[in-house]
Design a protein around this motif. Structure first.
Motif, short mmCIF file in Angstrom:
data_model
loop_
_atom_site.label_atom_id
_atom_site.label_comp_id
_atom_site.label_asym_id
_atom_site.label_seq_id
_atom_site.Cartn_x
_atom_site.Cartn_y
_atom_site.Cartn_z
N LYS A 240 45.74 40.76 26.27
CA LYS A 240 45.64 39.35 25.91
C LYS A 240 44.24 38.96 25.44
O LYS A 240 44.09 38.10 24.56
N HIS A 245 41.69 33.19 22.61
CA HIS A 245 41.95 32.11 23.55
C HIS A 245 41.73 30.80 22.81
O HIS A 245 40.63 30.52 22.33
N LEU A 273 45.91 33.72 24.75
CA LEU A 273 45.78 32.71 25.79
C LEU A 273 45.75 31.32 25.16
O LEU A 273 45.18 31.14 24.08
N SER A 275 44.97 27.26 26.43
CA SER A 275 44.64 26.23 27.43
C SER A 275 44.81 24.87 26.79
O SER A 275 44.73 24.72 25.57
N GLU A 292 53.31 29.28 30.45
CA GLU A 292 52.30 30.22 30.00
C GLU A 292 50.96 29.55 29.68
O GLU A 292 49.93 30.23 29.57
N CYS A 293 50.98 28.23 29.47
CA CYS A 293 49.74 27.51 29.16
C CYS A 293 48.94 27.25 30.43
O CYS A 293 49.49 27.10 31.53
#
Length: 503
Positions: A240, A245, A273, A275, A292-293
């Motif tokens: 990942k 990200h 990733l 966020s 998944e967040c």
């Protein structure tokens, strides 16, 4: 560099015509004859049973192409009649010559008097690449009769009334079922109002030598879905952290869906990733839909939590709003010094001079209204002016903000300082619904986080987004929702592996 097909403005096309005519001994009529013959072949290929034809011819060389086609039709035994608008008899030397050849063979030419003959097919050869103004009243009347005839229309080079440089329609315009371009592809046939006019596009090179074409520099590139092959299969040892990200910032009260769509699109386009910084009220629904967040709640504009330090790209704007909360988060995003994808209200705040972009590693994704405000410095700006020259507007924005710009709309334009602008060859009217831009923001941020430079991330992201919309529209354009694109994004972001080892 992504593989694009070259697109040209009228000046470049005229230079190609001049080179080609010189190569033919200086007899431009030979090139016109090739154009008329190519149009005749196009007609036979798509309407072989059309026995009654009406060809609307203008006074210039586009009209001359129409006369040559009409002569071929006459010699094949078709019932063909040429119609020209009042006051627009053949004027150029080549058009007069083609007209004389047609009449000498027994062809019929009439002046438009409000009606058209009964036909199986109409050919539009009124105006070519040189028209940059609204047609006069007589021409507009003929164009209206063509459009209301109920018969299919083949346009030669461009639908008459369309600006071949910009895709702008200043007045009456022919609505074609098919448009046959000559020599090379035209910028104006692929953006803005052109989408409603050109129908299916085809190209006839007229056997012009490649050197005569490449002697002119293209004005833009046309990016088509096969360019998604640039999204190479992943390494078998991927993790990942190697795929970026993305931090998505937005979702003020009442607009939580916008940031949710952005975050999910980020993951579906391949980010490792994702966020989200949003209102506390939106954290629960976000995690329920997309566990998944990673979510960070932020409610107090005066005491915002620090943004996560280890992120590669910030996607800021979806549902952000222009209140104290949105302004505070936008300022925080600008101060982070990270690559940015800026959309929606973040663009409006930027237009109001609420901050300075941290560098060229930014992508702006305005629709025409936002683009007008950005160029006007926060006022409403001239949206009609943006649509009059979408390519020029995107380039002006890229120059002003020294970054990559995606000007959304039919035939989206991607512009970056010092680079050839790109037009997107995908998309459909079903995309005209709230939330589509939020998905696009997530896709572009995802590709940037995965290592694509800003111009490539923007162009590939806009293409992936539009191609996903085309795939999702298989069940119909009306009623298409942004969330419908998400499964298609995943499918199209994974081109089939060609069997070669991946480094």
């Amino acid at each position: 560099m992504l593989p694009t097909l070259p697109l040209y403005r009228a000046n470049a096309l005229r230079a190609m015509e001049a080179h080609a005519s010189a190569a033919l001994g200086g007899d431009a009529m030979r090139l016109m004859q090739r154009a008329g013959q190519a149009a005749w072949r196009e007609l036979l290929a798509h309407w072989p049973r059309a026995l009654r034809l009406a060809v609307s011819c203008g006074p210039g060389n586009n009209g001359g192409d129409g006369y040559v086609l009409a002569l071929h039709a006459l010699q094949s035994g078709r019932d063909v009649q040429v119609v020209h608008p009042p006051g627009h008899a053949p004027r150029s030397a080549l058009a007069r010559r083609a007209h004389a050849d047609f009449v000498a063979a027994g062809g019929r030419v009439s002046v438009f008097d409000g009606g058209l003959p009964t036909t199986d097919l109409l050919v539009d050869a009124l105006f070519g690449i040189g028209l940059d103004r609204a047609p006069d009243a007589g021409c507009a009347g003929l164009i209206d009769a063509v459009n209301t005839s109920g018969q299919p229309v083949l346009a030669l080079d461009v639908p008459s009334g369309l600006d071949a440089d910009t895709g702008h329609v200043p007045g009456a315009v022919v609505i074609a079922h098919r448009t046959l371009e000559f020599i090379a592809r035209h910028v104006g046939n692929r953006t803005g109002a052109a989408a409603d006019c050109v129908g299916t596009l085809a190209l006839a090179s007229l056997d012009v030598a490649p050197d005569d074409i490449t002697a002119s520099s293209p004005d833009a590139g046309w990016l088509q879905p096969d360019a998604l092959a640039a999204l190479r299969p992943r390494s078998r040892i991927a993790h990942k952290g190697r795929h970026g990200h993305v931090l998505c910032i937005g979702g003020d009260h009442g607009f939580g869906g916008a940031i949710l769509l952005c975050a999910e699109a980020t993951l579906r386009a391949g980010a490792g990733l994702a966020s989200v910084v949003t209102r506390t009220a939106h954290v629960g629904p976000l995690l329920a839909r997309r566990p998944e967040c990673m979510a960070l709640a932020a409610d107090d504009a005066e005491a915002l939590p620090p943004l996560p330090a280890r992120v590669d790209v910030l996607a800021v704007g979806p549902g952000l709003g222009r209140g104290r909360w949105g302004r505070a988060l936008f300022g925080q995003a600008l101060a982070a010094g990270r690559p940015l994808v800026v959309d929606a209200d973040a663009l409006n705040l930027l237009a109001e001079d609420e901050g300075t972009l941290p560098g060229s590693d930014c992508v702006l994704t305005p629709h025409p209204g936002e683009a007008a405000r950005l160029l006007a410095g926060g006022g409403e700006g001239d949206v009609a002016g943006i649509e009059r020259d979408r390519l020029g507007a995107a380039q002006a924005l890229a120059s002003r903000f020294d970054c990559t710009v995606v000007l959304k709309g039919a035939g989206s334009v991607i512009a970056s300082p010092g680079r050839l602008p790109v037009l997107i060859g995908a998309g459909n009217p079903g995309m005209a619904v709230g939330g589509m831009g939020d998905v696009l923001t997530g896709v572009i941020a995802s590709l940037r986080a995965q290592g694509h430079a800003p111009p490539e991330a923007a162009a590939l992201g806009a293409l992936l987004h539009a191609a996903a919309a085309d795939l999702a529209a298989g069940d119909g354009e009306r009623g298409l929702l942004p969330a419908d694109l998400l499964p298609a994004l995943r499918r199209l972001a994974n081109p089939a592996c060609d069997g070669r080892e991946v480094a």
